[in-house]
Design an enzyme around this catalytic site. Structure first.
Site, PDB file in Angstrom:
ATOM      1  N   ARG A   1     -10.921   9.360   1.874  1.00 29.13           N
ATOM      2  CA  ARG A   1     -11.012  10.654   3.228  1.00 29.13           C
ATOM      3  C   ARG A   1     -11.792  11.366   3.433  1.00 29.13           C
ATOM      4  O   ARG A   1     -12.343  11.350   4.287  1.00 29.13           O
ATOM      5  CB  ARG A   1      -9.453  10.646   3.139  1.00 29.13           C
ATOM      6  CG  ARG A   1      -8.647   9.651   3.025  1.00 29.13           C
ATOM      7  CD  ARG A   1      -6.875  10.366   3.545  1.00 29.13           C
ATOM      8  NE  ARG A   1      -5.942   9.443   3.455  1.00 29.13           N
ATOM      9  CZ  ARG A   1      -4.778   9.399   2.565  1.00 29.13           C
ATOM     10  NH1 ARG A   1      -4.265  11.064   2.384  1.00 29.13           N
ATOM     11  NH2 ARG A   1      -3.594   8.647   2.395  1.00 29.13           N
TER      12      ARG A   1
ATOM     13  N   LYS B   1       0.855  -0.839  -0.201  1.00 30.33           N
ATOM     14  CA  LYS B   1      -0.352   0.190   0.211  1.00 30.33           C
ATOM     15  C   LYS B   1       0.984   1.172   0.237  1.00 30.33           C
ATOM     16  O   LYS B   1       1.654   1.683   1.268  1.00 30.33           O
ATOM     17  CB  LYS B   1      -1.055  -0.119   1.555  1.00 30.33           C
ATOM     18  CG  LYS B   1      -2.057   1.198   1.483  1.00 30.33           C
ATOM     19  CD  LYS B   1      -2.859   1.355   2.698  1.00 30.33           C
ATOM     20  CE  LYS B   1      -3.797   2.022   2.041  1.00 30.33           C
ATOM     21  NZ  LYS B   1      -4.484   2.836   3.443  1.00 30.33           N
TER      22      LYS B   1
ATOM     23  N   LYS C   1       0.885  10.323   5.641  1.00 30.84           N
ATOM     24  CA  LYS C   1       1.172   8.549   6.128  1.00 30.84           C
ATOM     25  C   LYS C   1       2.541   8.170   5.499  1.00 30.84           C
ATOM     26  O   LYS C   1       2.522   7.134   5.610  1.00 30.84           O
ATOM     27  CB  LYS C   1       0.248   8.432   5.653  1.00 30.84           C
ATOM     28  CG  LYS C   1      -1.193   8.522   5.880  1.00 30.84           C
ATOM     29  CD  LYS C   1      -2.911   7.641   5.893  1.00 30.84           C
ATOM     30  CE  LYS C   1      -3.716   8.584   7.042  1.00 30.84           C
ATOM     31  NZ  LYS C   1      -4.640   7.163   6.889  1.00 30.84           N
TER      32      LYS C   1
ATOM     33  N   TYR D   1     -14.620   0.774  -7.059  1.00 36.51           N
ATOM     34  CA  TYR D   1     -16.086   2.059  -7.223  1.00 36.51           C
ATOM     35  C   TYR D   1     -16.406   1.422  -8.452  1.00 36.51           C
ATOM     36  O   TYR D   1     -17.611   1.516  -8.217  1.00 36.51           O
ATOM     37  CB  TYR D   1     -15.995   3.358  -6.890  1.00 36.51           C
ATOM     38  CG  TYR D   1     -14.782   2.851  -5.372  1.00 36.51           C
ATOM     39  CD1 TYR D   1     -16.002   2.727  -4.488  1.00 36.51           C
ATOM     40  CD2 TYR D   1     -13.607   3.053  -5.987  1.00 36.51           C
ATOM     41  CE1 TYR D   1     -14.501   3.103  -3.385  1.00 36.51           C
ATOM     42  CE2 TYR D   1     -13.394   3.719  -4.637  1.00 36.51           C
ATOM     43  CZ  TYR D   1     -13.547   2.890  -3.226  1.00 36.51           C
ATOM     44  OH  TYR D   1     -12.556   2.966  -2.326  1.00 36.51           O
TER      45      TYR D   1
ATOM     46  N   SER E   1     -10.395   5.830  -5.014  1.00 34.63           N
ATOM     47  CA  SER E   1     -11.170   6.615  -5.379  1.00 34.63           C
ATOM     48  C   SER E   1     -10.998   7.286  -5.978  1.00 34.63           C
ATOM     49  O   SER E   1     -11.462   8.000  -6.904  1.00 34.63           O
ATOM     50  CB  SER E   1     -11.166   7.545  -3.778  1.00 34.63           C
ATOM     51  OG  SER E   1     -10.457   7.641  -2.912  1.00 34.63           O
TER      52      SER E   1
ATOM     53  N   LYS F   1      -2.027  -1.969  -3.713  1.00 35.32           N
ATOM     54  CA  LYS F   1      -3.145  -0.148  -4.010  1.00 35.32           C
ATOM     55  C   LYS F   1      -2.177   0.802  -4.134  1.00 35.32           C
ATOM     56  O   LYS F   1      -0.992   1.534  -2.954  1.00 35.32           O
ATOM     57  CB  LYS F   1      -3.471  -0.320  -2.351  1.00 35.32           C
ATOM     58  CG  LYS F   1      -4.595   0.801  -2.183  1.00 35.32           C
ATOM     59  CD  LYS F   1      -5.089   0.457  -0.747  1.00 35.32           C
ATOM     60  CE  LYS F   1      -6.567   2.146  -0.834  1.00 35.32           C
ATOM     61  NZ  LYS F   1      -7.269   2.136   0.403  1.00 35.32           N
TER      62      LYS F   1
ATOM     63  N   GLU G   1       7.518  -6.679   1.541  1.00 36.02           N
ATOM     64  CA  GLU G   1       6.138  -7.167   2.318  1.00 36.02           C
ATOM     65  C   GLU G   1       5.478  -7.680   2.023  1.00 36.02           C
ATOM     66  O   GLU G   1       5.246  -8.618   3.197  1.00 36.02           O
ATOM     67  CB  GLU G   1       5.911  -5.315   1.158  1.00 36.02           C
ATOM     68  CG  GLU G   1       6.792  -4.112   2.558  1.00 36.02           C
ATOM     69  CD  GLU G   1       6.057  -3.552   4.269  1.00 36.02           C
ATOM     70  OE1 GLU G   1       5.592  -4.888   4.590  1.00 36.02           O
ATOM     71  OE2 GLU G   1       6.156  -2.442   4.525  1.00 36.02           O
TER      72      GLU G   1
END
Length: 324
Positions: A206, A196, A218, A314, A275, A249, A234
């Site tokens: 968000r 991610k 972040k 989506y 998004s 992602k 990872e």
């Protein structure tokens, strides 16, 4: 001399193109993200995500029945937590009567066969909007893993089929897997957000959950988008710790990572078409600059062609309606 091989023979018409097509999108490829809010009869369009909504539990029940009728069999749940329930310890995240826990039960009661995955992250519950507990301006790892593990257990107790830790804290997959084994939830799966990235494409999401960080960014836990080999490291660590599915992602800007991961692992690979990717196409189509349906299907096909077994998108309903 005439060429013996004419590749265009296999492109002559739709019948032959369909017959030899390498990558096929079906309803079975999709994981449908759903945003849940408190209230009754609530269907709030997300301003930065046209035609996507936050739903109260009664309308969530209706939505999942519609999804199932369309052949969409898996959902990924996110909750919008009221401000008065947010803190720096994640107390509401483990409330057995919390919104997430009730949403899981609502779906399982309405559509028992629907596969329910749950977002395991601290930021919807955090007064700081971060994915972990904050101490002296630092997102601490091990204390955060403890609450994420408790959160995962509460989702399993409520009836979730899979938990999907999206926080990027070190060691959380192992902690969750051991807790599931210890508590008898041996059949509850883990879909790890393994690669991610700290992306600018998350903005509309968000907005949808009011979960933007209250300070800083972040980047101390989400990955640097300049890195490739780190994604493999990872992902392999998450598999070693007990992940059943791994995720990359965002989607389109990271298809090279998807292919790298697919080539390195033998577990299912998920991709989250996020998004920002959704909203950009919606905005361009509204302006008349792009053909919405054609670009949507091209993007989804590219994600699957790159190696995705599962696509969280989506666009899922839009795409399945086109499939007819």
């Amino acid at each position: 001399m005439h060429p013996l091989i004419r590749n265009r023979r296999l492109r002559t018409n739709e019948a032959i193109r369909s017959l030899v097509r390498e990558t096929i999108i079906t309803p079975n490829d999709f994981l449908v993200p759903l945003f849940v809010v408190e209230g009754k009869g609530v269907k709030q369009e997300i301003p930065s995500m046209p035609n996507y909504y936050r739903l109260s539990l009664d309308l969530l029940e209706k939505e999942v029945k519609e999804l199932w009728a369309m052949g969409l069999k898996s959902v990924l749940l996110f909750v919008m937590v009221p401000e008065n329930l947010k803190d720096n310890k994640g107390k509401e995240a483990v409330n057995p009567k919390g919104l997430m826990q009730r949403a899981i039960k609502t779906i399982k009661n309405a559509c028992p066969e629907m596969l329910v995955m749950t977002d395991v992250a601290f930021d919807p519950y955090s007064s700081f909007g971060h994915d972990g507990i904050v101490e002296d301006g630092i997102i601490v790892n091990d204390d955060s893993v403890e609450i994420l593990t408790e959160m995962s257990l509460s989702h399993a107790e409520a009836g979730a089929d899979f938990v999907a830790p999206s926080d990027m804290m070190d060691g959380r997959i192992l902690s969750i897997r051991e807790a599931f084994e210890d508590e008898g939830y041996t059949n509850v799966g883990i879909m790890a957000y393994s690669a991610k990235y700290a992306s600018a494409f998350y903005g509309p999401f968000r907005d949808a959950l009011d979960s933007a960080p209250g300070f800083g960014d972040k980047k101390t836990y989400q990955m640097d988008y300049a890195n490739r080999l780190e994604a493999i490291r990872e992902t392999e660590m998450d598999i070693d710790e007990g992940a059943d599915i791994v995720m990359v992602k965002p989607g389109l800007c990271y298809l090279d990572i998807v292919r790298e991961v697919r080539n390195h692992v033998d577990v299912p690979v998920a991709v989250y078409q996020v998004s920002g990717e959704y909203s950009m196409l919606k905005a361009a189509a509204e302006k008349g600059w792009l053909d919405h349906d054609a670009v949507m299907m091209e993007q989804l096909t590219a994600i699957k062609r790159a190696g995705a077994d599962i696509i969280a998108s989506y666009f899922a309903k839009d795409a399945v309606k086109l499939m007819g």
